[in-house]
Design an enzyme around this catalytic site. Structure first.
Site, PDB file in Angstrom:
ATOM      1  N   ILE A 180      -7.452  -9.844   6.847  1.00 28.39           N
ATOM      2  CA  ILE A 180      -6.956 -11.601   6.146  1.00 28.39           C
ATOM      3  C   ILE A 180      -6.733 -12.159   7.297  1.00 28.39           C
ATOM      4  CG2 ILE A 180      -5.188 -12.254   4.722  1.00 28.39           C
ATOM      5  CD1 ILE A 180      -4.572  -9.518   3.617  1.00 28.39           C
TER       6      ILE A 180
ATOM      7  N   TYR B 146       5.715   2.262   5.347  1.00 31.14           N
ATOM      8  CA  TYR B 146       4.838   0.897   5.324  1.00 31.14           C
ATOM      9  C   TYR B 146       5.459  -0.004   4.424  1.00 31.14           C
ATOM     10  CZ  TYR B 146       1.358  -2.647   3.696  1.00 31.14           C
ATOM     11  OH  TYR B 146       0.926  -3.547   3.036  1.00 31.14           O
TER      12      TYR B 146
ATOM     13  N   PHE C 124      -1.346  -9.367  -3.725  1.00 31.05           N
ATOM     14  CA  PHE C 124      -1.802  -8.232  -4.597  1.00 31.05           C
ATOM     15  C   PHE C 124      -2.885  -7.521  -3.682  1.00 31.05           C
ATOM     16  CE2 PHE C 124       1.123  -8.224  -8.270  1.00 31.05           C
ATOM     17  CZ  PHE C 124       2.097  -8.999  -7.814  1.00 31.05           C
ATOM     18  N   ASN C 125      -3.973  -7.252  -4.445  1.00 29.53           N
ATOM     19  CA  ASN C 125      -4.876  -6.566  -3.597  1.00 29.53           C
ATOM     20  C   ASN C 125      -6.439  -7.369  -3.154  1.00 29.53           C
ATOM     21  OD1 ASN C 125      -3.576  -4.651  -5.294  1.00 29.53           O
ATOM     22  ND2 ASN C 125      -5.068  -3.322  -4.794  1.00 29.53           N
TER      23      ASN C 125
ATOM     24  N   LYS D  14       7.809  -3.777   4.968  1.00 37.16           N
ATOM     25  CA  LYS D  14       7.640  -5.136   4.241  1.00 37.16           C
ATOM     26  C   LYS D  14       8.985  -5.824   3.578  1.00 37.16           C
ATOM     27  CE  LYS D  14       3.235  -5.789   5.146  1.00 37.16           C
ATOM     28  NZ  LYS D  14       2.852  -6.439   6.372  1.00 37.16           N
TER      29      LYS D  14
ATOM     30  N   GLY E  53      -7.988  -9.587  12.259  1.00 36.30           N
ATOM     31  CA  GLY E  53      -7.867  -8.606  11.422  1.00 36.30           C
ATOM     32  C   GLY E  53      -8.581  -9.207   9.960  1.00 36.30           C
TER      33      GLY E  53
ATOM     34  N   LYS F  40      -0.679  -0.561   8.608  1.00 40.71           N
ATOM     35  CA  LYS F  40      -0.826  -0.933   7.061  1.00 40.71           C
ATOM     36  C   LYS F  40      -1.287   0.277   6.521  1.00 40.71           C
ATOM     37  CE  LYS F  40      -5.388  -2.960   6.942  1.00 40.71           C
ATOM     38  NZ  LYS F  40      -6.322  -3.934   6.472  1.00 40.71           N
TER      39      LYS F  40
ATOM     40  N   ARG G 269      -5.125  -3.159 -11.440  1.00 33.95           N
ATOM     41  CA  ARG G 269      -4.623  -3.903 -10.147  1.00 33.95           C
ATOM     42  C   ARG G 269      -5.059  -5.278 -10.316  1.00 33.95           C
ATOM     43  NH1 ARG G 269      -2.322   0.136  -9.913  1.00 33.95           N
ATOM     44  NH2 ARG G 269      -2.290   1.488  -8.014  1.00 33.95           N
TER      45      ARG G 269
ATOM     46  N   SER H  49       3.641  -7.920   0.650  1.00 34.01           N
ATOM     47  CA  SER H  49       2.791  -7.178  -0.210  1.00 34.01           C
ATOM     48  C   SER H  49       3.550  -6.979  -1.667  1.00 34.01           C
ATOM     49  CB  SER H  49       2.536  -5.769   0.265  1.00 34.01           C
ATOM     50  OG  SER H  49       2.070  -4.963  -0.721  1.00 34.01           O
TER      51      SER H  49
ATOM     52  N   PRO I 218      -0.990  10.830  -5.527  1.00 38.92           N
ATOM     53  CA  PRO I 218       0.218  10.495  -5.508  1.00 38.92           C
ATOM     54  C   PRO I 218       0.816   9.275  -5.137  1.00 38.92           C
ATOM     55  CG  PRO I 218      -0.349  12.726  -4.435  1.00 38.92           C
ATOM     56  CD  PRO I 218      -1.527  11.924  -4.738  1.00 38.92           C
TER      57      PRO I 218
ATOM     58  N   THR J 266       3.826  -4.575  -3.023  1.00 33.86           N
ATOM     59  CA  THR J 266       4.335  -3.032  -2.828  1.00 33.86           C
ATOM     60  C   THR J 266       5.804  -3.108  -3.140  1.00 33.86           C
ATOM     61  OG1 THR J 266       4.013  -0.980  -1.834  1.00 33.86           O
ATOM     62  CG2 THR J 266       4.171  -2.883  -0.446  1.00 33.86           C
TER      63      THR J 266
END
Ligand code: UD1
Length: 342
Positions: free
Chosen positions: A14, A153, A182-183, A157, A12, A87, A235, A128, A300, A130
């Site tokens: 990362i 999702y 982060f991103n 985590k 994948g 994800k 971000r 994450s 949203p 998140t």
């Protein structure tokens, strides 16, 4: 003797960049991936960069028997970096059980297989930012409270971290580092591997590069009436190669028995927040392409602002993001051009 490390989801986005970093730093790795959201060609990219063809097993981690068989066949494994997970935030809202079954089920299968090895084992978990939701204080430290997850999702985590924490309390042989990204953006500077979103990308940077490549007519900027400098959300965008390096630092820390606690968490970001309009501006500068974009309604569930306090990772992992946003966007664009033969 090189340590053998299992990289789940190693083909994948990362995972592939981290696999490269691990190989380059002398680790022997086994990649497992079910190819549900990745492509087997990524293996060639890893080989081209490193000169090493890593062992690869196509495997579904939800299959307990297969997971046990894998661990029985590899008694010399001493660590794992666990990337394999679904994800897509929106999809997780529509199909929560798919997310709980896959992300949580796979984690439990792995932990049970690890426990049955009855030896010291290092575990790095892909978490994450998140988990913080809209944090009350910025920059966000690891001490910021965990907020109720906005999506199944995000919840996987949070639950994943709790399962791992509990495992380190009941089994002193398991060591865990949870990395809260982060991103992540950009690709390997060799342009042999990069982000390969399936379908229409939901994240900002792949949408930008695809728009610049002419795949989408324009980019929608979700809202410009947020309480930020230019009204767009902020971000912390981190180059994926920097992120990959932090995994290796974490692994080394656990293997050298340097942890203060068998369960540790680290924020991985640059420490700098950038707005959507700033990202667009910097992309235009490094690519020389003018982006068509339009301001539309807010998305949203979006949080206004998130960027990391990276002090803990800088000090404890002795790691720091080296690349700036321009550098990261440049590699994202080079990769897109290669994919589209531009
Ligand atoms: C999103 C997820 C988050 C996940 C992360 C993984 C949501 C609500 N959140 O975070 O749970 O951990 O991806 O990388 O999906 N933007 C646009 N136009 C676009 C796309 C994005 O304006 O076409 C804006 C967004 O409103 C946001 C910023 O760009 O302000 C970054 O968006 P994105 O890349 O999706 O990341 P996150 O929202 O941080």
């Amino acid at each position: 003797m090189p340590s053998k490390i299992l990289v789940t989801g190693g083909l994948g986005y990362i995972g592939s960049h981290t696999s490269v970093e691990l190989i380059q730093q002398g680790f022997e790795i086994i990649i497992v991936d079910d190819l549900s959201n990745s492509s087997i060609e990524v293996l060639d990219g890893i080989k081209k960069i490193t000169g090493v063809s890593p062992e690869f097993v196509k495997l579904n981690l939800r299959d307990k028997k297969e997971v046990n068989r894998l661990f029985e066949a590899c008694p010399d494994l001493s660590g794992i970096i666990h990337f394999a997970a679904h994800k897509a935030v929106g999809e997780s809202i529509d199909q929560p059980l798919k997310y709980y079954q896959n992300n949580i089920g796979s984690l439990i299968n792995l932990l049970q297989a690890i426990e049955s090895m009855r030896k010291r084992f290092s575990f790095i978990f892909s978490s994450s930012c998140t988990v913080y939701g809209q944090a009350d204080k910025l920059p966000i430290t690891e001490k910021a409270p965990i907020k109720k997850a906005e999506s199944p999702y995000g919840n996987t985590k949070q639950i994943g971290e709790e399962i791992l924490y509990d495992s380190t309390r009941s089994n002193r042989l398991i060591k865990v580092i949870s990395l809260r990204y982060f991103n992540p953006i950009g690709g390997h500077p060799s342009i042999e591997i990069g982000e390969l979103p399936k379908g229409k990308p939901q994240n900002l940077v792949p949408f930008i590069t695809q728009t610049a490549a002419g795949i989408h007519k324009n980019l929608n900027v979700f809202g410009n009436d947020y309480p930020t400098l230019d009204g767009t959300c902020i971000r912390d965008y981190i180059h994926v190669v920097d992120l990959a390096e932090a995994h290796v630092s974490g692994l080394k820390r656990m293997m050298a028995n340097e942890q203060n606690d068998n369960f540790e968490v680290f924020n991985l970001g640059t420490g700098k927040g950038k707005s959507v309009l700033e990202v667009i501006k910097i992309f235009e500068k490094v690519s020389g392409v003018n982006l068509n974009y339009e301001i539309v309604e807010r998305r949203p569930g979006d949080i206004v602002e998130a960027y990391a306090d990276t002090t803990k990772a800088n000090k404890v992992l002795r790691w720091k993001a080296k690349n700036d946003l321009g550098e990261a966007l440049k590699t994202a664009w080079e990769w897109e051009k290669k994919l589209r033969n531009i």
